[in-house]
Scaffold this motif. Structure first.
Motif, PDB file in Angstrom:
ATOM      1  N   ASN A 196      24.879 -28.624  20.987  1.00 21.22           N
ATOM      2  CA  ASN A 196      23.607 -28.693  20.289  1.00 21.22           C
ATOM      3  C   ASN A 196      23.140 -30.139  20.160  1.00 21.22           C
ATOM      4  O   ASN A 196      23.944 -31.056  19.970  1.00 21.22           O
ATOM      5  N   SER A 229      17.462 -28.246  25.790  1.00 20.53           N
ATOM      6  CA  SER A 229      16.202 -27.524  25.605  1.00 20.53           C
ATOM      7  C   SER A 229      15.015 -28.391  26.012  1.00 20.53           C
ATOM      8  O   SER A 229      14.051 -27.899  26.602  1.00 20.53           O
ATOM      9  N   PRO A 255      11.985 -19.204  25.976  1.00 18.59           N
ATOM     10  CA  PRO A 255      12.454 -20.240  25.054  1.00 18.59           C
ATOM     11  C   PRO A 255      13.631 -19.763  24.235  1.00 18.59           C
ATOM     12  O   PRO A 255      13.906 -18.560  24.129  1.00 18.59           O
ATOM     13  N   GLU A 256      14.327 -20.716  23.625  1.00 16.03           N
ATOM     14  CA  GLU A 256      15.482 -20.357  22.791  1.00 16.03           C
ATOM     15  C   GLU A 256      15.042 -19.542  21.584  1.00 16.03           C
ATOM     16  O   GLU A 256      15.737 -18.617  21.160  1.00 16.03           O
ATOM     17  N   ARG A 257      13.882 -19.881  21.025  1.00 13.86           N
ATOM     18  CA  ARG A 257      13.356 -19.148  19.884  1.00 13.86           C
ATOM     19  C   ARG A 257      11.897 -18.805  20.145  1.00 13.86           C
ATOM     20  O   ARG A 257      11.092 -19.681  20.439  1.00 13.86           O
ATOM     21  N   GLN A 285      12.407 -11.881  20.066  1.00 16.19           N
ATOM     22  CA  GLN A 285      12.947 -12.563  21.241  1.00 16.19           C
ATOM     23  C   GLN A 285      12.808 -11.697  22.486  1.00 16.19           C
ATOM     24  O   GLN A 285      12.608 -12.217  23.599  1.00 16.19           O
ATOM     25  N   ASP A 328      16.379 -20.502  28.239  1.00 19.12           N
ATOM     26  CA  ASP A 328      17.088 -21.369  27.302  1.00 19.12           C
ATOM     27  C   ASP A 328      17.972 -20.526  26.395  1.00 19.12           C
ATOM     28  O   ASP A 328      17.478 -19.711  25.623  1.00 19.12           O
ATOM     29  N   GLU A 329      19.296 -20.725  26.500  1.00 17.03           N
ATOM     30  CA  GLU A 329      20.265 -20.011  25.665  1.00 17.03           C
ATOM     31  C   GLU A 329      20.017 -18.496  25.708  1.00 17.03           C
ATOM     32  O   GLU A 329      19.519 -17.894  24.757  1.00 17.03           O
ATOM     33  N   THR A 377      20.736 -15.994  22.719  1.00 14.97           N
ATOM     34  CA  THR A 377      20.272 -16.275  21.368  1.00 14.97           C
ATOM     35  C   THR A 377      19.357 -15.172  20.851  1.00 14.97           C
ATOM     36  O   THR A 377      18.332 -14.858  21.447  1.00 14.97           O
ATOM     37  N   THR A 409      21.027  -8.307  25.836  1.00 16.95           N
ATOM     38  CA  THR A 409      21.606  -9.406  26.612  1.00 16.95           C
ATOM     39  C   THR A 409      22.032  -8.924  27.995  1.00 16.95           C
ATOM     40  O   THR A 409      21.811  -9.606  29.005  1.00 16.95           O
ATOM     41  N   SER A 444      20.162 -22.799  30.322  1.00 18.55           N
ATOM     42  CA  SER A 444      21.065 -23.597  29.500  1.00 18.55           C
ATOM     43  C   SER A 444      22.062 -22.653  28.874  1.00 18.55           C
ATOM     44  O   SER A 444      21.775 -21.471  28.665  1.00 18.55           O
ATOM     45  N   HIS A 456      25.701 -22.436  26.105  1.00 21.72           N
ATOM     46  CA  HIS A 456      26.477 -23.110  25.076  1.00 21.72           C
ATOM     47  C   HIS A 456      27.724 -22.293  24.796  1.00 21.72           C
ATOM     48  O   HIS A 456      27.642 -21.100  24.552  1.00 21.72           O
TER      49      HIS A 456
END
Length: 266
Positions: free
Chosen positions: A41, A46, A74-76, A133, A151-152, A155, A162, A182, A184
């Motif tokens: 992080n 991102s 996007p991640e969020r 999401q 991104d992620e 998440t 998923t 990306s 993590h």
């Protein structure tokens, strides 16, 4: 013939004389290949993905060969949108030149595949975080992307969603899209071409050996112990992700030293 997308010397900072979040990133993203950026992080992954997708501008450097059709997850996802998911996706579809019938059919298909609850005809602001999401995923796949930036990916999504996103990404890869993700910790997908981001730069391709996630079983255990034994991809308190070309040797040593195996993937 599809072209390689090239990230050429990209640098980014958010205010004048501020620290460089990205400090000379060079990267090739090839069609039909999943390219994965691995970092913890706050490292800048991102930011890099937004620049590649065209959602942000670099301070210097450039992205060469970005295609016209880009899918960006996007991640969020934005949560305060008052439009329904269908209205929002209709707007996105029109921007991308889709016919109304195609937008409607594709929206229904993606809503079914991702199990959007309670469906696409309620305001996005009233959806749960996970279902919001899912709408972000849907807009990225309305039109078959030539560049897909995710991104992620895990998440905010439940396990079935998923898994469905993984299938959508695999379909895009099969159709020749260039894919940049990306990841993590244990969210790193199997396969793909992995690169580690550190100190604002890509510090090398990790290759296709084995990715191992280990958990410390007592205080005082340090990832410094892995120096010369494996490449540390992600270092978190009590847990570490490593890349190794000799997993048997690494695991024998790590287990003897008291580390607990969480996951191992090729």
């Amino acid at each position: 013939m599809e072209c390689v997308i090239t990230v050429d010397g990209v640098r980014k900072r958010y205010w004048r004389r501020g620290p460089w979040v990205l400090d000379g990133v060079d990267l090739a993203i090839e069609p039909g290949v999943v390219t994965v950026i691995v970092a913890g992080n706050g490292i800048g992954k991102s930011t890099l993905l937004r620049i590649v997708a065209g959602a942000a501008l670099p301070t210097s450097g450039r992205v060469i060969g970005r295609p016209d059709i880009v899918g960006y997850v996007p991640e969020r996802a934005p949560a305060a949108i008052r439009m329904t998911a269908r209205q929002y996706l209709t707007h996105i579809g029109r921007i991308r030149g889709m016919a109304p019938r195609d937008i409607r059919n594709r929206t229904d298909e993606l809503a079914e595949r991702l199990k959007l609850v309670p469906g696409p005809d309620v305001p996005i602001s009233s959806l749960s975080k996970g279902n919001g999401q899912k709408v972000a995923v849907m807009q990225a796949f309305l039109v078959e992307p030539r560049l897909l930036v995710v991104d992620e990916p895990a998440t905010g999504l439940d396990a079935p969603a998923t898994a469905e996103l993984t299938r959508l990404i695999a379909e895009a890869e099969h159709h020749g899209a260039a894919i940049l993700m990306s990841a993590h910790q244990s969210a790193v997908p199997a396969g793909g071409r992995l690169h580690r981001l550190a100190d604002g730069k890509i510090v090398g391709e990790t290759g296709r050996g084995m990715r191992v996630v280990l958990r410390a079983t007592r205080s005082g255990m340090s990832t410094k112990d892995f120096a010369g034994r494996a490449d540390v991809l992600v270092d978190e308190p009590g847990q570490v992700m490593l890349h190794t070309d000799d997993p048997d040797k690494l695991l024998l040593w790590a287990l003897a030293e008291g580390w607990s195996l969480v996951e191992a993937k090729p």
